[in-house]
Design a protein around this motif. Structure first.
Motif, mmCIF file in Angstrom:
data_model
loop_
_atom_site.group_PDB
_atom_site.id
_atom_site.type_symbol
_atom_site.label_atom_id
_atom_site.label_comp_id
_atom_site.label_asym_id
_atom_site.label_seq_id
_atom_site.Cartn_x
_atom_site.Cartn_y
_atom_site.Cartn_z
ATOM 1 N N GLU A 217 0.819 -1.212 0.000
ATOM 2 C CA GLU A 217 0.000 0.000 0.000
ATOM 3 C C GLU A 217 0.852 1.261 0.000
ATOM 4 O OE1 GLU A 217 -2.408 -3.287 0.653
ATOM 5 O OE2 GLU A 217 -0.641 -2.686 1.808
ATOM 6 N N ASN B 37 -3.101 -10.557 1.271
ATOM 7 C CA ASN B 37 -4.102 -10.225 2.272
ATOM 8 C C ASN B 37 -3.426 -10.124 3.638
ATOM 9 O OD1 ASN B 37 -6.517 -9.745 3.548
ATOM 10 N ND2 ASN B 37 -7.075 -11.914 3.687
ATOM 11 N N ASP C 271 -8.098 -2.627 8.792
ATOM 12 C CA ASP C 271 -7.617 -3.517 7.734
ATOM 13 C C ASP C 271 -6.575 -2.761 6.911
ATOM 14 O OD1 ASP C 271 -7.149 -5.367 5.801
ATOM 15 O OD2 ASP C 271 -9.257 -5.769 5.364
ATOM 16 N N ASP D 257 -5.271 -3.521 4.147
ATOM 17 C CA ASP D 257 -5.459 -3.679 2.700
ATOM 18 C C ASP D 257 -6.442 -2.623 2.206
ATOM 19 O OD1 ASP D 257 -3.769 -5.995 2.479
ATOM 20 O OD2 ASP D 257 -5.371 -7.137 3.444
ATOM 21 N N ARG D 258 -5.899 -1.448 1.846
ATOM 22 C CA ARG D 258 -6.757 -0.347 1.405
ATOM 23 C C ARG D 258 -7.320 -0.567 0.017
ATOM 24 N NH1 ARG D 258 -4.012 3.817 0.469
ATOM 25 N NH2 ARG D 258 -1.884 3.034 0.783
ATOM 26 N N MET E 131 -8.391 -3.485 -1.130
ATOM 27 C CA MET E 131 -9.293 -4.634 -1.124
ATOM 28 C C MET E 131 -10.542 -4.272 -0.342
ATOM 29 S SD MET E 131 -6.711 -7.834 -0.425
ATOM 30 C CE MET E 131 -5.276 -8.126 -1.438
ATOM 31 N N GLN E 132 -11.708 -4.577 -0.892
ATOM 32 C CA GLN E 132 -12.969 -4.335 -0.217
ATOM 33 C C GLN E 132 -13.289 -5.555 0.647
ATOM 34 O OE1 GLN E 132 -14.441 -1.424 -0.328
ATOM 35 N NE2 GLN E 132 -12.928 -0.645 -1.816
ATOM 36 N N GLN E 133 -13.040 -5.409 1.947
ATOM 37 C CA GLN E 133 -13.215 -6.529 2.861
ATOM 38 C C GLN E 133 -13.948 -6.065 4.102
ATOM 39 O OE1 GLN E 133 -9.200 -9.143 1.936
ATOM 40 N NE2 GLN E 133 -9.121 -7.629 3.553
ATOM 41 N N SER E 134 -14.631 -6.990 4.753
ATOM 42 C CA SER E 134 -15.320 -6.723 6.016
ATOM 43 C C SER E 134 -14.636 -7.491 7.139
ATOM 44 C CB SER E 134 -16.797 -7.143 5.924
ATOM 45 O OG SER E 134 -16.892 -8.538 5.660
ATOM 46 N N ASP F 137 -10.923 -11.006 8.643
ATOM 47 C CA ASP F 137 -11.509 -10.447 7.423
ATOM 48 C C ASP F 137 -12.014 -11.589 6.537
ATOM 49 O OD1 ASP F 137 -9.288 -11.577 6.231
ATOM 50 O OD2 ASP F 137 -8.200 -9.697 6.038
#
Length: 912
Positions: A459, A498, A529, A531-532, A534-537, A585
């Motif tokens: 990132e 990840n 998170d 990982d900016r 990546m769209q993760q919850s 995540d």
């Protein structure tokens, strides 16, 4: 003749005998007196040469021999091999036993033996007898050496005195390796006294009478000194002899003179190199005049003459590159130096030179020569820098990975492998400001290994362009410059992975008061998170909650309580309670991180104090009668001490017999008002109040054990032991003993039952003919006495005690046994029946027997309970019994049922 070693028969110098007639004594030349180093006992010579006169009278001394004892003790006896003509005395003098002439002299050598009488050790020598020799004609032109003249004065008339010599006798030069006839005359020894009387000349020293013997001899009459064989200067370069002159009686007429004989060197030895192969080295690129090595040879000839003066030269050079004269040699010292430039190890690593050494100062016509080989190794210097095989290198690495190799940088270096001039060192000069990479060197391949040493974040940076320079471990030689190929560019691509969510801050600290109720919200503990792109919850779960107090919302991270927080819980350490939560995540693969929540619990007054200690002892007549107590409170200050102590109002005798006094904020003293207490246990209620903002009180019971004490204040009576009660260990031991005792009783009962069953089985198998019928029943056995019946008595026992091994096999039955049918339900007597229910039990059994269709119509009583075996009573089934039972009344059997009624008719009726 015997003589003692060390006595008069032995002397370190020859003493000539004064014979009545002219004889020649053997001259033994030794310098001074005393024992020589490494002295060996024996005769001074192995062979003596004795000149005897032409005629000798009987008893005339002829010659003497010398025996060296080296200070030994003991007796030595001399013996002669010809005892008929000669006699030897203890002093070594040999006498004639009869008149002798030249014609009667023995032709064989005379053997003299010396024997030690102590250890029987013996030595021997030979004496060769020769007649006197007429003086030969003097050689013409032979150099003469005269003994120096001596002077006398009036105070020393008739005595000889050595004076200072008037001149120095020059040395005699004799060339080595002479091929002339031998013996070869050298010089004549003369004395002025030979004009008046006859003298005898002799020489002593190495080469004459000392090893090596036989090189020089002197004519005893003419005094001519001769050499007997060729000399070798390399073996002995000079000889030092001493000349003597004596008269015919052996008396010294001249002082001995020293004669020096020098051996003149001849060129009879070639030069010899110390090593046949000489190894040297020179760095490549050396300038002309650089020293390389030194070769050395030796010549055994005299180095002060031309025979031993050597000269060196280079015979040949291989290879002849770049020129045939790369080296030269100092012709006197043997130093080899460079004379031309152009030494290059990468082209010619080694040179071979043939070195020639010649004596006679290098004269090629008269000098002798020899050769050796000089091997000169050209050593490497750093004159070739490392060069990359490519200008650009590529590599890739996943983010957050460390200690991984992302690229291999290859170089070439013409210098000698595995040297400091060949080994490469790689340096990053650009593209890595944060120091996340390093380039160590592979020691085997000399490659540069681009390695990640710090985590890389995708990132932050997705690619890196590194500039790497390669140099050697040692600096380049002067005048050598690095080419462009010594610099390369490395392109590194970062691969996104990840990453695990992380809590910030971690650990998170919050402060709360204890006692917070359930379902109370404490805080929100969320993770981030990294990982900016990546769209993760993120979902949250509880990982560690020792007391099970907390709950976290899976989506929001909100933490609530599910129980009351208690600071006094054993899960709280130093007022701190820790719980761990997991954040996960939904990446591929999923990643998770942990966070710790630390709860600092503040104390509230939620614990009442209690007395400590809870038990104590006191004598019947206590002296002193005070008991010190304190209070324990689970809370902290100010919710704990100071405490207030008070005796409870009930029971009433507490305040009547006891009083309590506060000593400090945490301590009090319980005193006895009366002077005597009976032995026993007393529980005293004490009310203790803490100092909280809302004080808490508690009634604690102090257990006081009163006992009889001795003069030391220790309990001595049994009542004290009873009052004290049993400890936990004693109670456990008693319980174990009781359990073991019950187990033993149970085993004994089981064993007894098994024994009864075995006895019953044996009795049921008794031969009917051996059975004794009509026996008397014992009153303590109410069943099982009829052993002639083959009934299964175990059916009369309790069903739960019947064992399978007592069941009879199928098909084996007695003739009088009842048939196999479903059996009625007979009443079961309890294991421990009450004495009053026996009658009811019997009546119920009779009813069941009357209604049993399978009951055999046999003349036997039903046994309703098996209470023993082996009855001694007579059998009741004998109808033909000789004893009459008619006088008995059996009418009461009519009330027991149809079967007993028939039995009554059989026994109570008439004889018909």
């Amino acid at each position: 003749m015997l003589c003692r070693i060390g006595g008069d028969c032995d002397s370190d110098s020859f003493s000539p005998l004064p014979p009545p007639g002219p004889i020649l004594s053997l001259q033994i030349a030794t310098e001074g007196r005393g024992t020589l180093p490494l002295c060996r006992p024996g005769f001074s010579e192995d062979v003596y040469v004795a000149v005897v006169p032409e005629s000798a009278e009987k008893g005339q001394p002829l010659f003497n021999v010398k025996f060296v004892n080296c200070g030994r003790g003991g007796l030595v006896r001399f013996e002669c091999s010809n005892p008929f003509d000669f006699r030897i005395e203890a002093d070594g003098v040999v006498y004639a036993l009869r008149p002798l002439t030249l014609s009667t002299l023995p032709t064989v050598p005379l053997v003299i033996v010396a024997r030690d009488e102590t250890n029987q050790q013996q030595w021997q020598t030979q004496v060769r007898l020769t007649p006197p020799v007429a003086p030969p004609a003097r050689s013409q032109g032979l150099q003469e050496i005269w003994f120096p003249s001596r002077q006398t004065d009036s105070s020393s008339i008739g005595q000889l005195k050595r004076m200072k010599r008037d001149w120095v006798i020059p040395p005699i030069n004799v060339p080595e390796n002479s091929r002339g006839e031998f013996p070869q005359d050298l010089v004549r020894i003369r004395s002025d006294n030979d004009k008046n009387r006859s003298l005898r000349y002799s020489v002593t020293g190495p080469g004459a009478d000392q090893p090596p013997t036989g090189i020089f001899i002197i004519h005893p009459i003419s005094g001519e000194l001769s050499v007997m064989k060729p000399l070798d200067r390399e073996h002995i370069s000079n000889f030092h002899l001493r000349a003597h002159a004596v008269d015919l009686n052996g008396n010294q007429v001249e002082s001995p003179i020293d004669i020096v004989i020098n051996v003149i060197d001849m060129n009879d030895n070639r030069p010899e190199f110390i090593h046949q192969i000489w190894n040297g080295s020179v760095p490549e690129g050396s300038k002309p005049g650089t020293f390389v090595m030194t070769v050395t040879s030796v010549d055994k000839d005299d180095p002060k003459t031309a025979n031993g003066m050597l000269r060196y030269k280079i015979g040949s050079q291989n290879p002849e590159s770049p020129t045939s004269n790369m080296f030269t040699i100092n012709n006197k010292t043997g130093d080899i130096i460079t004379v031309a430039a152009g030494l290059d190890r990468e082209k010619v690593p080694q040179y071979t030179l043939i070195i020639q050494a010649t004596d006679m100062e290098g004269n090629p016509m008269y000098g002798l020569s020899n050769t050796a080989t000089a091997v000169i190794r050209v050593t490497d210097i750093n004159d070739n820098p490392p060069e990359f095989t490519a200008e650009m290198f590529f590599g890739e690495v996943p983010e957050n990975r460390v200690n991984v190799i992302v690229a291999n940088l290859t170089v070439t270096d013409k210098d000698q492998p595995n040297t400091l001039a060949w080994k490469a060192v790689y340096k990053i000069t650009g593209g890595d400001p944060t120091g996340r990479f390093s380039v160590p060197t592979d020691p085997t391949t000399n490659e540069g290994l681009v390695t990640v040493v710090k985590p890389i974040d995708y990132e932050i940076s997705r690619t890196y362009m590194l500039t790497v320079v390669a140099v050697n471990e040692v600096s380049l030689a002067r005048g050598i410059h690095s080419p462009r190929q010594s610099t390369a560019t490395v392109s590194i691509r970062v691969i996104d992975v990840n990453e695990s969510p992380y809590f910030d801050p971690n650990p998170k600290l919050i402060k709360l008061e204890e006692g917070m109720l359930a379902e109370s919200t404490l805080t929100t503990f969320t993770a981030q998170d990294p990982d900016r792109f990546m769209q993760q919850s993120i979902r949250y779960t509880r990982l560690s909650d020792p007391a099970n107090w907390l709950r976290i919302d899976a989506n929001t991270g909100r933490i609530t309580t599910i129980a009351v927080l208690d600071r006094e819980s054993p899960y709280v350490k130093d007022n701190m309670y820790s719980a761990t939560f997991l954040a996960s995540d939904n990446g591929a693969p999923p990643a998770s991180g942990t966070g710790t929540l630390q709860i600092s619990l503040l104390d509230i007054n939620d614990n009442a104090p209690h007395v400590y200690p809870q038990e104590t002892e006191m004598c019947k007549k206590p002296e002193p009668n005070g008991i010190n107590i304190t209070a324990l409170d689970g809370d902290l200050n100010p919710n704990a001490g100071p405490f207030a102590f008070e005796l409870a109002n009930r029971p009433s005798d507490v305040r009547r017999n006891w009083t309590i006094t506060r000593l400090s904020g945490d301590y009090a003293q319980l005193n006895l008002k009366i002077g005597f207490l009976e032995s026993g246990i007393y529980e005293i209620p004490i009310i203790i109040t803490d100092s909280g903002n809302l004080p808490m009180s508690n009634t604690s019971y102090l257990r006081v054990k009163v006992c009889q004490c001795d003069h030391n204040g220790d309990c001595t009576d049994q009542q004290h032991i009873i009052a004290a009660g049993l400890g936990t260990g004693a109670i456990i031991a008693i319980l174990l003993c009781i359990i073991i005792l019950l187990i033993l009783v149970l085993l004994f009962v089981v064993w007894m039952k098994r024994r009864d069953k075995e006895r019953q089985a044996k009795q049921l198998l008794i031969d009917p003919e051996d059975d004794v019928r009509d026996n008397i029943l014992k009153y303590d056995e109410e069943g099982g006495g009829e052993e002639d019946q083959d009934y299964d008595l175990s059916q009369l026992q309790q069903p739960d005690t019947i064992e399978p091994d007592t069941i009879k096999p199928v098909g084996i039955r007695r003739m009088d046994e009842r048939p196999l049918h479903p059996e009625p339900q007979y009443p079961i007597r309890s294991a421990a029946p009450h004495p009053g229910d026996i009658g009811d039990f019997i009546n119920e059994g009779l009813k069941a027997a009357d209604n049993d269709p399978t009951a055999p119509p046999y003349d036997s009583l039903l046994v309703f309970d098996y209470e023993g075996s082996g009855s001694t009573a007579g059998s009741l089934s004998s109808l033909n019994s000789s004893s009459s039972g008619g006088d008995q009344d059996y009418d009461y059997l009519n009330d027991w049922g149809p079967r007993f009624r028939k039995l009554a008719d059989m026994y109570g009726g008439s004889d018909d």
